[in-house]
Design an enzyme around this catalytic site. Structure first.
Site, short mmCIF file in Angstrom:
data_model
loop_
_atom_site.label_atom_id
_atom_site.label_comp_id
_atom_site.label_asym_id
_atom_site.label_seq_id
_atom_site.Cartn_x
_atom_site.Cartn_y
_atom_site.Cartn_z
CG HIS A 68 -0.35 0.04 2.53
ND1 HIS A 68 0.45 -0.98 3.03
CD2 HIS A 68 -0.40 0.97 3.52
CE1 HIS A 68 0.85 -0.68 4.26
NE2 HIS A 68 0.35 0.50 4.57
CG HIS A 70 -0.35 4.31 4.84
ND1 HIS A 70 -1.08 3.47 5.66
CD2 HIS A 70 -1.16 5.40 4.63
CE1 HIS A 70 -2.26 4.00 5.92
NE2 HIS A 70 -2.32 5.18 5.30
CG ASP A 72 4.54 3.03 7.39
OD1 ASP A 72 3.67 3.35 6.57
OD2 ASP A 72 4.31 2.23 8.33
CG HIS A 73 4.21 -0.01 4.25
ND1 HIS A 73 4.31 -1.35 4.51
CD2 HIS A 73 3.70 0.55 5.38
CE1 HIS A 73 3.87 -1.62 5.73
NE2 HIS A 73 3.49 -0.47 6.27
CG HIS A 196 -4.25 -0.70 6.29
ND1 HIS A 196 -4.13 -0.65 7.66
CD2 HIS A 196 -3.31 0.17 5.80
CE1 HIS A 196 -3.16 0.19 7.99
NE2 HIS A 196 -2.66 0.71 6.88
CG ASP A 266 0.51 -1.65 7.58
OD1 ASP A 266 1.43 -2.49 7.58
OD2 ASP A 266 0.68 -0.44 7.76
CG HIS A 339 3.76 -3.00 10.48
ND1 HIS A 339 2.75 -2.36 11.16
CD2 HIS A 339 4.12 -2.16 9.48
CE1 HIS A 339 2.50 -1.19 10.60
NE2 HIS A 339 3.33 -1.05 9.58
#
Length: 390
Positions: A68, A70, A72-73, A196, A266, A339
């Site tokens: 995804h 976001h 942090d990914h 998510h 996530d 995670h």
């Protein structure tokens, strides 16, 4: 034909943090080594630094899968592509830079990127607005879920390094999955949307059936009478049936299932991927938060297991117990938790407090997992995945 199979499969965790990194956990990324190839799953900030600290070879990265978008990914994807594909910021005016020319794709290996809607626009924008020129090609394939709104496509023109034939892969309306997003002679990748706070994807990497176990003693007495015993033995190891000159018919062992690795992004509910994940060898599942009243000094006195789970789910994440329940549901042979909140340090090999906390997190998952071993991932830790003996 002689059988072919992967010589080795290895998982290395490059980053195991959620949201914010810490001194012991980097942002999310996982490297799956399939023989000589490296496939990345997510690419959080500073992933390329983690690769340099690991045994993973940057030049072997051939595919990148984004769960995804976001930050942090995905925030490390542009910098990693610049390193992997010989990127630079261009030359001074009037000086030629060959990276500005149109690439001849067939002459160079292509890095393939797979991700949800918005991945292509993000990568293109990151490279264009940072004035990054790449010296080798890449292509972006997007997984589109008709039940989710598509993010607008970037109106920026393709640069010389982005190949124009990136696929838009619609979800299968019957199964609500992507049954096969890529496949070669050894392995295939499937995917499914998982729940998510934003559109998110889980991936299933399935090794195709591998040669069965063979007892040479059953064949060698017969093969000794032939002119090319080793050639015939190789064919039998591949499961072929061979007829000898004296009429003897030998049949090799049947093929058996290859390894299956499930890597989730996530999620507070990964149930849409359950059928694809069934009987996996490895399940990588997030466990962002946990209620640890006996070992974590930061535990709130008003919290309970129920309140922590409710709060965690409201943010689109899971607790160790939720991961354990899903691992039981899909009959995973091994559960790897990943995670983690920044409050859970990843230095349990040298820090007793961290060791106690991660041990408690593991125990919570084990309380709901009717399966094999539970492991807690930490940065730069990895392991080989053997072929199942069954």
């Amino acid at each position: 034909m002689p059988s072919i199979s992967l010589s080795s499969v290895n998982i290395t965790f490059l980053g195991t943090a959620s949201a914010q990194p810490s001194s012991t956990r980097n942002h999310s990324s996982l490297a799956l080594r399939l023989g000589g190839d490296v496939w990345l799953f997510d690419c959080g900030e500073a992933t390329q630094h983690q690769i340099q600290r690991s045994s993973v070879k940057m030049g072997n990265i051939s595919k990148i899968f984004i769960t995804h978008t976001h930050g942090d990914h995905i925030f490390g994807l542009g910098p990693l592509l610049a390193s992997r594909l010989n990127g630079a910021g261009g030359m001074v005016a009037g000086v030629h830079d060959p990276r500005e020319q149109e690439l001849v794709a067939q002459d160079q290996p292509v890095v393939e990127i797979y991700g949800p809607s918005g991945t292509r626009a993000y990568v293109r924008s990151a490279l264009v607005y940072s004035h990054t020129l790449l010296g080798a090609p890449y292509v972006v394939h997007e997984l589109h879920d008709a039940r989710e709104p598509l993010l607008p496509e970037s109106n920026l023109p393709l640069n010389a390094s982005e190949l124009p034939h990136g696929q838009d892969m619609p979800i299968d309306a019957e199964s609500n999955t992507w049954p096969i997003i890529c496949k070669d002679a050894l392995v295939q990748v499937s995917a499914a949307p998982i729940h998510h706070s934003v559109p998110c994807v889980g991936f299933v990497v399935s090794e195709l059936p591998v040669p069965g176990k063979m007892d040479p003693a059953l064949y060698i007495p017969h093969l000794k009478r032939t002119k090319s015993p080793m050639s015939l033995l190789s064919r039998l190891q591949g499961g072929e049936t061979v007829e000898l000159s004296d009429g003897t018919v030998l049949t090799g062992p049947g093929r058996r299932p290859g390894r299956k690795i499930v890597i989730l992004g996530d999620t507070h509910d990964p149930s849409p991927i359950a059928d694809l994940a069934l009987d996996c060898d490895i399940l990588v599942h997030e466990a962002t938060n946990a209620h640890l009243p006996d070992v974590d000094s930061n535990t709130k006195s008003t919290d309970t297991h129920e309140s922590v789970e409710e709060r965690t789910k409201s943010r689109g994440h899971s607790t160790p117990q939720m991961a354990g329940k899903f691992a039981t549901r899909v009959k995973a042979r091994k559960l790897v938790l990943n995670h983690f909140s920044a409050r859970y340090a990843g230095d349990e090999d040298v820090n007793e407090e961290s060791r106690n906390i991660m041990g408690a997190i593991k125990s919570l998952a084990e309380s709901e997992y009717l399966g094999g071993e539970v492991l807690c991932a930490r940065d730069l830790w990895g392991f080989d995945i053997p072929i199942s003996s069954s």
